[in-house]
Write an enzyme that holds these catalytic residues in place. Structure first.
Site, PDB file in Angstrom:
ATOM      1  N   HIS A 172       1.271   5.326   1.296  1.00  0.00           N
ATOM      2  CA  HIS A 172       0.528   7.159   2.056  1.00  0.00           C
ATOM      3  C   HIS A 172       0.612   8.053   1.038  1.00  0.00           C
ATOM      4  O   HIS A 172       1.179   7.958   0.998  1.00  0.00           O
ATOM      5  CB  HIS A 172       1.821   6.456   3.046  1.00  0.00           C
ATOM      6  CG  HIS A 172       1.270   4.661   4.194  1.00  0.00           C
ATOM      7  ND1 HIS A 172       0.656   4.903   5.147  1.00  0.00           N
ATOM      8  CD2 HIS A 172       2.077   4.015   4.191  1.00  0.00           C
ATOM      9  CE1 HIS A 172       0.847   4.394   5.816  1.00  0.00           C
ATOM     10  NE2 HIS A 172       1.903   2.959   5.430  1.00  0.00           N
TER      11      HIS A 172
ATOM     12  N   HIS B 268       0.648  -0.955  -0.363  1.00  0.00           N
ATOM     13  CA  HIS B 268       0.083   0.017   0.266  1.00  0.00           C
ATOM     14  C   HIS B 268       0.851   1.297  -0.188  1.00  0.00           C
ATOM     15  O   HIS B 268       2.082   1.218   0.476  1.00  0.00           O
ATOM     16  CB  HIS B 268      -0.911   0.387   1.248  1.00  0.00           C
ATOM     17  CG  HIS B 268      -0.294  -0.343   2.185  1.00  0.00           C
ATOM     18  ND1 HIS B 268       0.351  -1.237   3.457  1.00  0.00           N
ATOM     19  CD2 HIS B 268       0.257   0.916   3.462  1.00  0.00           C
ATOM     20  CE1 HIS B 268       0.399  -1.271   4.453  1.00  0.00           C
ATOM     21  NE2 HIS B 268       0.803  -0.167   4.589  1.00  0.00           N
TER      22      HIS B 268
END
Ligand code: AMP
Ligand code: ZN
Length: 135
Positions: free
Chosen positions: A101, A99
């Site tokens: 940020h 992922h």
């Protein structure tokens, strides 16, 4: 993989503050933001880290990261933002579903960027040569 918290979010088994979804990607707000509006962009397919992401997918996702970054910046009136990805436990990765940020930043938010180190004489060249060998 059954236990992956982000896969559970994708399946709707855990709620999230979803801000974007398409057939390959999802974005939602980080539950513990660095600044409010901190968002996460994830692939729907489970891949543990950046390195495991197929190239086509990471190329696609970086476009989504850009789209979400612009929206987060506008919505929060941020002065800038950091885009980050923790790869591996040593780098602070807690959720092993790759992922990005997107962290809105403000001139007066008091947060510091990375602490910096110095190279000894000639050391930088050694690191450069080592890295180039692996390309
Ligand atoms: P990382 O350390 O890069 O693996 O980051 C994982 C991030 O996921 C952290 O910033 C957490 O605050 C965030 N997080 C964990 N669980 C949830 C959740 N259920 N909803 C939203 N964000 C979460
Ligand atoms: Zn997962």
């Amino acid at each position: 993989m059954e236990e992956c918290i982000f896969c559970k979010i994708i399946k709707g088994e855990i709620p999230c503050s979803k801000i974007y979804e398409d057939e390959k990607a999802m974005a939602f707000l980080d539950i513990a933001p660095i600044n409010k509006g901190h968002a996460l962009v994830i692939p729907k397919e489970h891949h543990e880290t950046f390195e495991e992401l197929p190239d086509e997918l990471s190329k696609y996702l970086i476009e989504i990261v850009k789209k979400i970054s612009i929206a987060v910046k506008k919505a929060t009136n941020a002065d800038g933002y950091n885009i980050g990805m923790n790869v591996g436990k040593a780098a602070g990765q807690l959720v092993f579903h790759a992922h990005w940020h997107i962290m809105p930043r403000f001139n007066d938010d008091g947060l510091k960027t990375w602490p910096q180190k110095e190279y000894e004489e000639g050391e930088m060249d050694k690191f450069k040569e080592q890295i180039v060998k692996f390309l």
